[in-house]
Each structure stands twice: as structure tokens, then as C-alpha cells.
Write a protein that holds these residues in place. Structure first.
Motif: not given
Ligand code: DC
Length: 219
Positions: A9, A31, A35, A87, A95-96, A99, A105, A125-126, A128, A176, A183
Motif C-alpha cells: 500500500s 482493483t 475491495y 477512502r 478493507v483488509s 479482502s 476475492r 493491486g496485490r 494481479i 496493512r 493472509r
Molecule cells: O491499494 P489499496 O490500498 O486501495 O487496497 C485496499 C485493500 O485491498 C488493501 O488492504 C489490499 C487489498 N487488495 C487486495 O487484497 N488485492 C488487490 N488486488 C487489491 C487490493
């Protein structure tokens, strides 16, 4: 063509991804915003953030969409503009949990692949490069030190009149990072074929140029 940008993040993924998409004329898909929109949905319906079944029931009947505008991108949930709502600290801090729910997911990954199927895309994202678009032609893992990410967030907040102490921002970022990388399902990991870019000492323009260059080589 698909460009996947992952990373922790506040590493600047969305700022960079948006500019790369503009420069190449591609669609940009945030993405994280999806979430966050799922988290807003839970809040709007008074559903517990850990209640996978109820959130999924609402989410599978909902539509999350994006609209590019001069100032960036608007996010809509069932036609309602949730650009600011996603936001707020309440959503950012929960959000964690949403998600980390496997079925949430699965549903959002399905929606993300559908968006990518229709256009040349830059998606950030995380997961992708590892899960959503494993065949993306360009995969970037964008990192920066936690202190630099906190400093950037601090400056952004000041512009918006939000006065959270720098040390607290760094603590939130580290919390975060930990949750996102530990996870069970799709944790934040660098794809084996991703190129790591450390933006700690780079400007936004330098990072964008580097990714556009990678895209041109991959064409
Ligand atoms: O990038 P961000 O801070 O807006 O993401 C918000 C939350 O979503 C963050 O805790 C991680 C999760 N996330 C995820 O698990 N997978 C993704 N592809 C994008 C974000």
C-alpha cells in the motif's frame, strides 16, 4: 495487452498506473478500489466485515464501475458515486478484513478478468501478476520504503486538510503490509516474472517512463 502493477500500500501504484494507462491509451482498473467498494457495500447494508456469505450475496448482485475524468477516476457502486466514501478511515481500516475473505476475492477476480478481457489494460493491486492476469505481458512489482510511503501519504493528507501524525501513518502502513502479505489466499507476493522497481528515490515520471519502456519492448 495487459500490464500488471502490484506492490504494498501507498507505493504509488495507482498514480503510476493511471499515468501509464493515459500514456498508452489503455483502460486503467484500480482493483484496490473494488475491495474498498465491497467494504462500503458491507457498511451500507450493516453487514459484519467478516460475514462472507452476506457480503457475497450483495456483491454478486452489485456492479462496480469506473469513469475516467480529468482529475483522475470516479468509482461507482450500483450507480452511486463512492469515490470519496471508499477512502474514509473506516473503510481503509476494515478493507483488509473484507479482502481476506476467499469468496469475495473469487467474485472480484472474476469481475477483474472480465474487465481485462474487453480492453488493453493497466491493472494495479496485490495479486494481479500472480493470480488475476498471470499471462500479463508486463508485470511490475512497485516498492518503496515504509518511511517514504508514510511521508508521501502525510503530504497528500496535508493537501486534503487531514492531520494524522507521520508516525501513526507509518504504523498503519506497516500493519496493512503485514496483513496483506500474511493472509491465506492470494497474499501480496512478487510474481517470479515481475520486474521490481523501487520508487523510494525515483520521481513518478521516472517510474512511468520505465514502465512505458517495458510495454514498448513487450509489444
Ligand atoms: O491499494 P489499496 O490500498 O486501495 O487496497 C485496499 C485493500 O485491498 C488493501 O488492504 C489490499 C487489498 N487488495 C487486495 O487484497 N488485492 C488487490 N488486488 C487489491 C487490493
Amino acid at each position: 495487452m495487459q500490464i500488471a502493477i502490484d506492490g504494498p500500500s501507498s507505493a504509488g501504484k495507482s498514480t503510476v498506473a493511471k499515468k501509464v494507462a493515459q500514456s498508452l491509451g489503455f483502460v486503467y482498473c484500480d482493483t484496490g478500489a473494488m475491495y474498498r467498494a465491497a467494504t462500503v457495500l458491507a457498511r451500507e447494508y450493516g453487514i459484519d466485515y467478516g460475514d462472507e456469505t452476506q457480503i457475497l450475496a450483495e456483491l454478486s448482485q452489485s456492479e462496480i464501475s469506473f469513469k475516467p475524468v480529468a482529475s483522475g477516476q470516479l468509482v461507482f457502486l450500483n450507480g452511486e458515486d463512492v469515490t470519496l466514501a471508499i477512502r474514509t478511515p473506516e473503510i481503509t481500516n476494515n478493507v483488509s478484513q473484507v479482502s481476506a475473505l476467499p469468496k469475495i476475492r473469487e467474485e472480484l477476480v472474476r469481475q477483474q478478468r472480465k474487465i481485462a478481457g474487453d480492453h488493453d489494460i493497466v491493472m494495479d493491486g496485490r495479486d494481479i501478476g500472480t493470480t488475476v492476469l498471470p499471462d500479463a505481458e508486463v508485470k511490475v512489482f512497485l516498492v518503496a520504503s515504509a518511511s517514504e510511503r508514510a511521508r508521501r501519504r502525510y503530504e497528500e493528507n496535508i493537501q486534503k486538510g487531514i492531520m494524522t501524525p507521520l508516525a501513526k501513518l507509518q504504523e498503519e502502513i506497516e500493519t496493512r503490509d503485514y496483513k496483506d502479505s500474511h493472509r491465506q489466499i492470494s497474499p501480496l507476493t512478487k510474481a517470479v516474472d515481475a520486474i521490481e522497481i523501487d520508487s523510494t528515490n525515483l520521481s513518478i515520471r521516472e517510474v512511468v517512463e520505465r514502465i512505458v519502456e517495458l510495454a514498448n519492448i513487450a509489444k
